[in-house]
Design an enzyme around this catalytic site. Structure first.
Site, mmCIF file in Angstrom:
data_model
loop_
_atom_site.group_PDB
_atom_site.id
_atom_site.type_symbol
_atom_site.label_atom_id
_atom_site.label_comp_id
_atom_site.label_asym_id
_atom_site.label_seq_id
_atom_site.Cartn_x
_atom_site.Cartn_y
_atom_site.Cartn_z
ATOM 1 N N SER A 1 -19.508 -1.581 1.937
ATOM 2 C CA SER A 1 -18.701 -0.443 1.499
ATOM 3 C C SER A 1 -18.076 -0.596 0.122
ATOM 4 O O SER A 1 -17.870 0.391 -0.561
ATOM 5 C CB SER A 1 -17.609 -0.157 2.515
ATOM 6 O OG SER A 1 -16.638 -1.170 2.495
ATOM 7 N N THR B 1 -20.560 5.030 12.859
ATOM 8 C CA THR B 1 -19.294 5.773 12.977
ATOM 9 C C THR B 1 -19.580 7.267 12.939
ATOM 10 O O THR B 1 -20.578 7.708 12.345
ATOM 11 C CB THR B 1 -18.328 5.415 11.834
ATOM 12 O OG1 THR B 1 -17.079 6.071 12.061
ATOM 13 C CG2 THR B 1 -18.842 5.846 10.470
ATOM 14 N N THR C 1 -8.257 5.844 26.749
ATOM 15 C CA THR C 1 -8.597 7.257 26.955
ATOM 16 C C THR C 1 -9.808 7.651 26.110
ATOM 17 O O THR C 1 -9.905 7.257 24.946
ATOM 18 C CB THR C 1 -7.380 8.134 26.581
ATOM 19 O OG1 THR C 1 -6.290 7.743 27.417
ATOM 20 C CG2 THR C 1 -7.674 9.609 26.787
ATOM 21 N N HIS D 1 -21.733 2.917 6.831
ATOM 22 C CA HIS D 1 -21.770 3.604 5.531
ATOM 23 C C HIS D 1 -23.160 4.164 5.228
ATOM 24 O O HIS D 1 -23.464 4.447 4.077
ATOM 25 C CB HIS D 1 -21.298 2.668 4.414
ATOM 26 C CG HIS D 1 -19.855 2.336 4.556
ATOM 27 N ND1 HIS D 1 -18.844 3.163 4.114
ATOM 28 C CD2 HIS D 1 -19.245 1.299 5.164
ATOM 29 C CE1 HIS D 1 -17.672 2.638 4.411
ATOM 30 N NE2 HIS D 1 -17.884 1.504 5.059
ATOM 31 N N ARG E 1 0.827 -1.216 0.000
ATOM 32 C CA ARG E 1 0.000 0.000 0.000
ATOM 33 C C ARG E 1 0.857 1.260 0.000
ATOM 34 O O ARG E 1 1.755 1.390 0.828
ATOM 35 C CB ARG E 1 -0.897 0.032 1.232
ATOM 36 C CG ARG E 1 -2.001 -1.005 1.179
ATOM 37 C CD ARG E 1 -2.709 -1.089 2.513
ATOM 38 N NE ARG E 1 -3.340 -2.396 2.646
ATOM 39 C CZ ARG E 1 -4.640 -2.599 2.481
ATOM 40 N NH1 ARG E 1 -5.433 -1.624 2.179
ATOM 41 N NH2 ARG E 1 -5.132 -3.821 2.632
ATOM 42 N N LYS F 1 -17.360 9.086 9.057
ATOM 43 C CA LYS F 1 -17.626 9.093 7.615
ATOM 44 C C LYS F 1 -18.601 10.241 7.311
ATOM 45 O O LYS F 1 -18.165 11.375 7.241
ATOM 46 C CB LYS F 1 -18.064 7.713 7.160
ATOM 47 C CG LYS F 1 -16.941 6.671 7.439
ATOM 48 C CD LYS F 1 -17.158 5.336 6.830
ATOM 49 C CE LYS F 1 -16.251 4.257 7.419
ATOM 50 N NZ LYS F 1 -14.857 4.313 6.990
HETATM 51 N N1 PMP Z 1 -17.633 -0.987 9.687
HETATM 52 C C1 PMP Z 1 -17.509 -0.883 8.353
HETATM 53 C C2 PMP Z 1 -18.492 -1.590 7.488
HETATM 54 C C3 PMP Z 1 -16.462 -0.135 7.792
HETATM 55 O O1 PMP Z 1 -16.328 -0.048 6.459
HETATM 56 C C4 PMP Z 1 -15.553 0.530 8.648
HETATM 57 C C5 PMP Z 1 -14.392 1.375 8.159
HETATM 58 N N2 PMP Z 1 -14.125 1.438 6.872
HETATM 59 C C6 PMP Z 1 -15.729 0.390 10.026
HETATM 60 C C7 PMP Z 1 -16.773 -0.369 10.512
HETATM 61 C C8 PMP Z 1 -14.807 1.069 10.968
HETATM 62 O O2 PMP Z 1 -15.216 2.389 11.170
HETATM 63 P P1 PMP Z 1 -14.159 3.518 11.556
HETATM 64 O O3 PMP Z 1 -13.510 3.956 10.287
HETATM 65 O O4 PMP Z 1 -14.963 4.570 12.233
HETATM 66 O O5 PMP Z 1 -13.172 2.874 12.474
#
Ligand code: PMP
Length: 409
Positions: free
Chosen positions: A188, A244, A277, A216, A21, A247
């Site tokens: 995703s 989350t 934390t 998502h 990557r 996003k």
């Molecule tokens: N669940 C899914 C389906 C995700 O695609 C992702 C991150 N790409 C996460 C959880 C993790 O979320 P975060 O980026 O907030 O750690």
């Protein structure tokens, strides 16, 4: 053992498989999304980002930035401790209340990321419920898979988005064992959407709890931005919703929302919550402003959907192969790792367009792709420019022009 030889060889292996990557070194510019500066050694130039998960540009929104500035001036940088020991700031409490209300649940619990929330909640629930069996969708994200594995609970994988296969798997589980069905709403990489109602119907028939990752989807679907479950009118069917703040809400952090006792249980037993934390209060304040804004404002969601539609139509007209899914994610399939990288490089070098190539193991081999995510802040002219650029690169690389493609799973 020669440690350095081991590490160097392992990385060389990744390079040879085309899986090493390389990060694009971009500098986001407040208020200028989706424009960003790209650093390449001593050179800096402006590019347009077409692959951000800041789906609505909320990370640069005036309300979010000013909430964060105010919180920084009021509370300082860090939280000051774990949630249990001096780290619970009022912004966390307000945000948890807001998230519970968003999902129409009794309570919500914050974590430092969506990844941690999935890992911590699933590993705790599956490990602590005696004899628990987890039913996991075949397309689930790594954070869910790791959490389930870490619990050491029994698990079965059901076919992606298949209520029939879920029923077949549940049929084989002893009726008196606790069961947890874990799945996502918007997946995703393919951008396909789960049949939430049908999966909940099956789960109910077998008295199983449901756990839905709306990472998502939150901010993007439903009248208040609570996700696909809100849009489909099935929020009350879910035992636990996970989301989350990193996003569509544009900040960082993760959460679960559920009944009071379940949230209290995770709060009390999950090491990934207890021994770390707390999020800086300014992040919670920024996320709170974002969630509140998207609860009432429809304009960002509408503008995004409008641009997604327009991009798809123009890709169709140009014969650029892309997956026809019902979400905001537009995967343009190249189908070969080296070619996918070459297309991405050419877009960047020739057109100042940044779209990260997505290769194996993130997606199956042969489905390597550019994952394009139009935002409300991409203009119609930007879309024309992107499709013209793709058209030119497609011709240069003699790539096939095909009909729309279905999901890869
Ligand atoms: N669940 C899914 C389906 C995700 O695609 C992702 C991150 N790409 C996460 C959880 C993790 O979320 P975060 O980026 O907030 O750690």
């Amino acid at each position: 053992m020669d440690y350095s030889v081991f590490f160097t060889n392992a990385l060389e292996g990744l390079r040879q498989e085309g899986r090493y990557r390389v990060f694009a070194d971009i500098e986001r510019m407040a208020g200028a999304f989706p424009h960003a500066r790209l650093h390449e050694g001593d050179r800096v130039r402006e590019v347009m980002v077409w692959c951000s998960n800041d789906y609505l540009g909320m990370g640069q929104h005036e309300k979010v930035r000013s909430a964060m500035h105010q919180s920084l001036d009021l509370s300082g940088a860090g939280a000051g401790g774990t949630r249990n020991i001096a780290g619970t700031n009022h912004a966390h409490v307000l945000l948890e209340r807001e998230l519970a209300d968003l999902h129409r649940k009794e309570a919500a619990l914050l974590f430092t990321s969506g990844y941690v929330s999935n890992w911590a909640a699933l590993s705790t629930l599956a490990a602590k419920l005696p004899g628990c069996v987890v039913l996991s969708d075949a397309g689930n994200h790594a954070s869910m898979i790791e959490g389930i594995r870490h619990s050491r609970a029994d698990y079965r994988i059901f076919k992606h988005n298949s209520p029939e296969d879920l029923a077949r798997c549940l049929e084989q589980v002893e009726p008196d064992r606790p069961k947890l069905v874990a799945f996502e709403s918007v997946y995703s990489m393919d951008g396909d959407i789960a049949p939430i109602k049908e999966l909940c119907d099956v789960a109910d028939r077998y008295n199983a709890m449901t756990y839905l990752d709306e990472v998502h989807a939150v901010g993007l679907y439903g009248r208040r931005g609570a996700g696909v479950a809100e849009r489909d009118g099935v929020m009350d069917r879910l035992t636990i919703v996970q989301g989350t703040l990193g996003k569509a809400f544009g900040v960082v952090g993760g959460y679960i929302a559920s009944t009071g006792p379940i949230v209290d249980f995770v709060r009390s037993f999950a090491s990934g919550f207890i021994f770390t934390t707390a999020l800086p209060p300014m992040l919670a304040a920024g996320a709170l402003a974002s969630v509140r804004h998207l609860k009432t404002s429809q304009s960002e969601r509408r503008a995004q959907q409008d641009r997604v539609r327009m991009l798809r139509d123009k890709l169709d007209a140009a014969g650029i192969p892309h997956m026809h899914n019902p979400s905001h994610i537009v995967p343009v399939v190249v189908g070969d790792a080296a070619k996918c990288r070459a297309v991405s490089d050419r877009l960047l070098d020739g057109f100042d367009i940044y779209i990260q190539p997505i290769n194996y193991p993130t997606v199956p081999r042969g489905t390597e792709r550019l994952r394009i995510t139009p935002s409300p802040l991409h203009s119609y002219e930007d879309i024309d420019y992107l499709v013209d650029a793709l058209d030119a690169v497609w011709s240069q690389h003699h790539l096939a022009r095909t009909r729309p493609i279905g999901p890869t799973m």
